[in-house]
Design a protein around this motif. Structure first.
Motif, short mmCIF file in Angstrom:
data_model
loop_
_atom_site.label_atom_id
_atom_site.label_comp_id
_atom_site.label_asym_id
_atom_site.label_seq_id
_atom_site.Cartn_x
_atom_site.Cartn_y
_atom_site.Cartn_z
N LYS A 219 0.86 -1.19 0.00
CA LYS A 219 0.00 0.00 0.00
C LYS A 219 0.89 1.24 0.00
O LYS A 219 1.08 1.89 -1.02
CB LYS A 219 -0.98 -0.03 1.19
CG LYS A 219 -2.18 0.88 1.01
CD LYS A 219 -1.82 2.34 1.20
CE LYS A 219 -2.97 3.29 1.07
NZ LYS A 219 -2.54 4.69 1.26
N ASP A 223 0.86 2.93 -3.57
CA ASP A 223 -0.21 3.93 -3.73
C ASP A 223 0.30 5.33 -3.38
O ASP A 223 0.24 6.26 -4.20
CB ASP A 223 -1.36 3.43 -2.83
CG ASP A 223 -2.46 4.41 -2.51
OD1 ASP A 223 -2.21 5.62 -2.41
OD2 ASP A 223 -3.61 3.96 -2.34
N TYR A 254 8.72 14.94 2.51
CA TYR A 254 9.34 13.95 1.63
C TYR A 254 9.18 12.56 2.23
O TYR A 254 10.10 11.78 2.35
CB TYR A 254 10.83 14.30 1.40
CG TYR A 254 11.39 13.70 0.12
CD1 TYR A 254 10.95 14.12 -1.12
CD2 TYR A 254 12.39 12.71 0.18
CE1 TYR A 254 11.47 13.58 -2.29
CE2 TYR A 254 12.93 12.16 -0.98
CZ TYR A 254 12.46 12.60 -2.21
OH TYR A 254 12.98 12.07 -3.38
N ILE A 277 11.06 18.46 7.83
CA ILE A 277 11.44 18.70 9.23
C ILE A 277 12.27 17.53 9.77
O ILE A 277 12.90 17.64 10.80
CB ILE A 277 10.18 18.86 10.12
CG1 ILE A 277 9.17 17.73 9.84
CG2 ILE A 277 9.51 20.20 9.89
CD1 ILE A 277 8.89 16.86 10.97
N GLY A 333 -2.16 15.92 0.82
CA GLY A 333 -2.31 15.20 2.08
C GLY A 333 -3.80 15.05 2.42
O GLY A 333 -4.66 15.62 1.75
N HIS A 334 -4.10 14.28 3.46
CA HIS A 334 -5.50 13.89 3.67
C HIS A 334 -6.43 15.06 4.03
O HIS A 334 -7.55 15.12 3.57
CB HIS A 334 -5.60 12.80 4.74
CG HIS A 334 -6.97 12.20 4.80
ND1 HIS A 334 -7.40 11.29 3.86
CD2 HIS A 334 -8.02 12.42 5.62
CE1 HIS A 334 -8.66 10.96 4.12
NE2 HIS A 334 -9.05 11.63 5.18
N LEU A 375 -7.46 17.37 -0.89
CA LEU A 375 -6.51 16.62 -1.72
C LEU A 375 -6.79 16.77 -3.22
O LEU A 375 -7.83 16.38 -3.70
CB LEU A 375 -6.32 15.19 -1.27
CG LEU A 375 -7.37 14.12 -1.10
CD1 LEU A 375 -6.91 13.07 -0.14
CD2 LEU A 375 -8.73 14.55 -0.90
P1 NAI Z 1 4.66 10.27 5.72
O1 NAI Z 1 4.61 10.30 7.20
O2 NAI Z 1 5.41 9.18 5.02
O3 NAI Z 1 5.25 11.64 5.16
C1 NAI Z 1 4.96 12.91 5.64
C2 NAI Z 1 6.26 13.70 5.67
O4 NAI Z 1 6.00 15.07 5.98
C3 NAI Z 1 7.24 13.18 6.73
O5 NAI Z 1 8.47 12.86 6.14
C4 NAI Z 1 7.37 14.35 7.70
O6 NAI Z 1 8.65 14.45 8.28
C5 NAI Z 1 7.04 15.54 6.82
N1 NAI Z 1 6.57 16.72 7.54
C6 NAI Z 1 5.78 16.80 8.65
N2 NAI Z 1 5.56 18.08 8.99
C7 NAI Z 1 6.22 18.84 8.09
C8 NAI Z 1 6.39 20.24 7.93
N3 NAI Z 1 5.83 21.10 8.77
N4 NAI Z 1 7.13 20.68 6.88
C9 NAI Z 1 7.73 19.80 6.03
N5 NAI Z 1 7.61 18.46 6.15
C10 NAI Z 1 6.87 17.98 7.17
O7 NAI Z 1 3.14 10.27 5.23
P2 NAI Z 1 2.61 9.91 3.75
O8 NAI Z 1 2.28 8.48 3.70
O9 NAI Z 1 3.53 10.50 2.78
O10 NAI Z 1 1.20 10.68 3.77
C11 NAI Z 1 1.13 12.10 3.79
C12 NAI Z 1 -0.33 12.54 3.73
O11 NAI Z 1 -0.91 12.15 2.48
C13 NAI Z 1 -1.23 11.90 4.78
O12 NAI Z 1 -2.19 12.84 5.19
C14 NAI Z 1 -1.89 10.74 4.05
O13 NAI Z 1 -3.07 10.34 4.67
C15 NAI Z 1 -2.10 11.38 2.70
N6 NAI Z 1 -2.24 10.49 1.53
C16 NAI Z 1 -2.84 11.04 0.42
C17 NAI Z 1 -2.98 10.31 -0.73
C18 NAI Z 1 -3.65 10.90 -1.92
O14 NAI Z 1 -3.94 10.18 -2.88
N7 NAI Z 1 -3.94 12.18 -1.95
C19 NAI Z 1 -2.48 8.92 -0.84
C20 NAI Z 1 -1.83 8.46 0.37
C21 NAI Z 1 -1.70 9.23 1.49
#
Ligand code: NAI
Length: 463
Positions: A219, A223, A254, A277, A333-334, A375
């Motif tokens: 996943k 995805d 990232y 961060i 993001g979500h 999103l």
């Molecule tokens: P992740 O935890 O792998 O990545 C998020 C990154 O953002 C982390 O590396 C973190 O250090 C960084 N971060 C946090 N605060 C920050 C800030 N203030 N400035 C810069 N960087 C910061 O999470 P992932 O899996 O990448 O998911 C991110 C979001 O996307 C979630 O809300 C998730 O639910 C959503 N999502 C959206 C999808 C879509 O199709 N639109 C698909 C999958 C996830």
């Protein structure tokens, strides 16, 4: 139950939905082989699933897999802009109650979430969630019924949720407690929802077992990454038709989504800056060849901004004030709180077209906001392609089967699916791409210390 147990924008779109669903099925080998393998034995017979996940064509294929395995389903989208109306129509026409319209209001959104829990005398017994809203709705309702006070709403989202919840509390006393107690578990799709589940588990407030689908390797490493790699630029293009090549784009975060998003923009010819961060992810971004700097430095120079953090206030009103004329701002993001959208309320504003808004600052500078900060790959385009969603949703189906058929194995905690199932999901997607897998010899398997037929990696391996 009312005669017409669904709310969709236009039921006459069902035939169009079916045509696209037929195409999607050819790209979703994981879901289709799950139907073949388990259809006859009906492992989800008796399961009543309340589903809350973007009502797209790919989700329609998921719903039809769940029902093919014996489940009954009620469905809502998990975002006000992500529904594909023809997908909702084909599902409604098939007799599955679905409540979803592209561009529904927040009030409608929460009404629809409430509708997926309206099963009459036999409450639902499983939740399939994306972002945690449906799960939180039931948990909060039951907590209020137990005498707990809900915190004052901190945004419009929570305000609307509380209104619908109070209405249900008044109309159906004991409803939330009864529903919560009937639920055997939840399978959660995304990083943000999983985060909410772990918080609940840590506080000892998770009332049923949860399977974290997001952290199946097949996943989040597919995805979140390859999905966004295709759908991010798709959303920006459909929203704005802007020339991407040569533009300076900023990706905030990232992680998995950030990696896919940065690759998407680079693939389109943009020059990409990353903000982070976390030193590990910042170092990864730098060594993948991206400039890494703060949003303060990037805001005045870049043309396109995308948040991918799952965090709040990542693009502030001060950042937006500092941007160039006609900067494009969006989030993948979500939740929409990654961008301080609320603070734009007093600015002059025109809707260019649905999900594309232009704001003018007092100094005359303009900014394009995509999907009101929700999103954008699902708001401005159609989300990820079917193939990658097949991997995600095969994990979802396996998780639902596990919660339903092996209930007693699980405590009220958060679990991931075992690695052999993760490997199975990947295996189901190889033939479509003509991938030929090498096989370990007996001696090789012994030499690296893994079973000849897998699992091939330890749980610590990071891919
Ligand atoms: P992740 O935890 O792998 O990545 C998020 C990154 O953002 C982390 O590396 C973190 O250090 C960084 N971060 C946090 N605060 C920050 C800030 N203030 N400035 C810069 N960087 C910061 O999470 P992932 O899996 O990448 O998911 C991110 C979001 O996307 C979630 O809300 C998730 O639910 C959503 N999502 C959206 C999808 C879509 O199709 N639109 C698909 C999958 C996830």
């Amino acid at each position: 139950m009312a005669d017409q147990d669904y709310i969709v924008a236009d039921i006459s779109l069902a035939d169009y939905g079916r045509r696209e669903l037929d195409i999607a099925e050819t790209e979703m080998p994981g879901l289709m082989s799950t139907r073949e393998e388990f259809g006859a034995s009906q492992p989800l017979k008796g399961a009543r699933i309340a589903g809350c996940l973007h009502m797209t064509i790919q989700t329609a294929a998921l719903i039809e897999t769940l029902t093919a395995l014996g489940a009954e389903v009620r469905w809502a989208s998990c975002n006000i802009y992500s529904t594909q109306d023809h997908a909702a129509a084909v599902i409604a026409a098939s007799g599955v109650p679905v409540f979803a319209k592209k561009g529904e209001t927040l009030a409608e959104y929460w009404e629809y979430v409430d509708h997926i829990f309206q099963w009459g005398d036999d409450p639902c017994n499983l939740i399939l969630d994306d972002g945690g809203d449906a799960t939180m709705y039931i948990i909060w309702g039951a907590r209020v019924e137990a005498g707990e006070e809900m915190p004052a709403p901190s945004n419009e989202e929570e305000e609307e949720m509380q209104k619908v919840l109070k209405k249900r509390l008044a109309a159906s006393p004991g409803f939330f407690t009864k529903t919560r107690d009937a639920i055997k578990g939840v399978s959660e799709e995304t990083t943000t929802g999983v985060h909410r589940l772990y918080e609940l588990a840590k506080e000892g407030k998770l009332p049923f077992p949860a399977i974290n689908v997001n952290d199946s390797v097949t996943k989040s490493k597919f995805d979140n990454k390859y999905g966004c790699k295709e759908s991010l630029v798709d959303g920006i293009r459909r929203g704005t038709d802007v020339m991407m090549a040569g533009k300076l784009a900023v990706v905030a975060g990232y992680g998995d989504v950030g990696k896919g998003s940065a690759a998407s923009l680079r693939g389109a010819g943009a020059r990409v800056i990353v903000t982070e961060i976390d030193p590990i992810c910042a170092l990864q971004a730098a060594m993948d060849g991206f400039a890494v700097m703060t949003m303060e430095k990037a805001a005045p120079v870049a043309d396109i901004f995308v948040t991918t953090t799952g965090n709040k206030d990542v693009i502030t009103i001060d950042h937006m004030r500092a941007m160039k004329d006609m900067a494009i701002v969006g989030n993948i993001g979500h939740f929409d709180n990654e961008i301080q959208v609320g603070s734009l309320a007093n600015l002059e504003h025109v809707e260019v077209k649905p999900q594309v808004d232009m704001y003018t600052f007092p100094d005359g500078k303009r900014m394009l906001l995509l999907s009101q900060g929700r999103l954008l790959n699902l708001g401005n385009a159609t989300g990820h392609p079917s193939f990658v969603m097949s991997a995600s949703f095969t994990n979802q189906v396996l998780a639902q089967m596990e919660l339903w058929t092996n209930t007693s194995k699980y405590d009220n905690d958060v679990y991931v699916l075992p690695k052999h199932l993760d490997e199975k999901v990947a295996m189901l997607h190889l033939a479509k791409l003509n991938v030929e897998l090498s096989e370990l010899s007996d001696e090789q398997a012994k030499y690296i210390g893994v079973p000849q037929s897998g699992p091939f990696k330890s749980d610590q391996y990071r891919y």
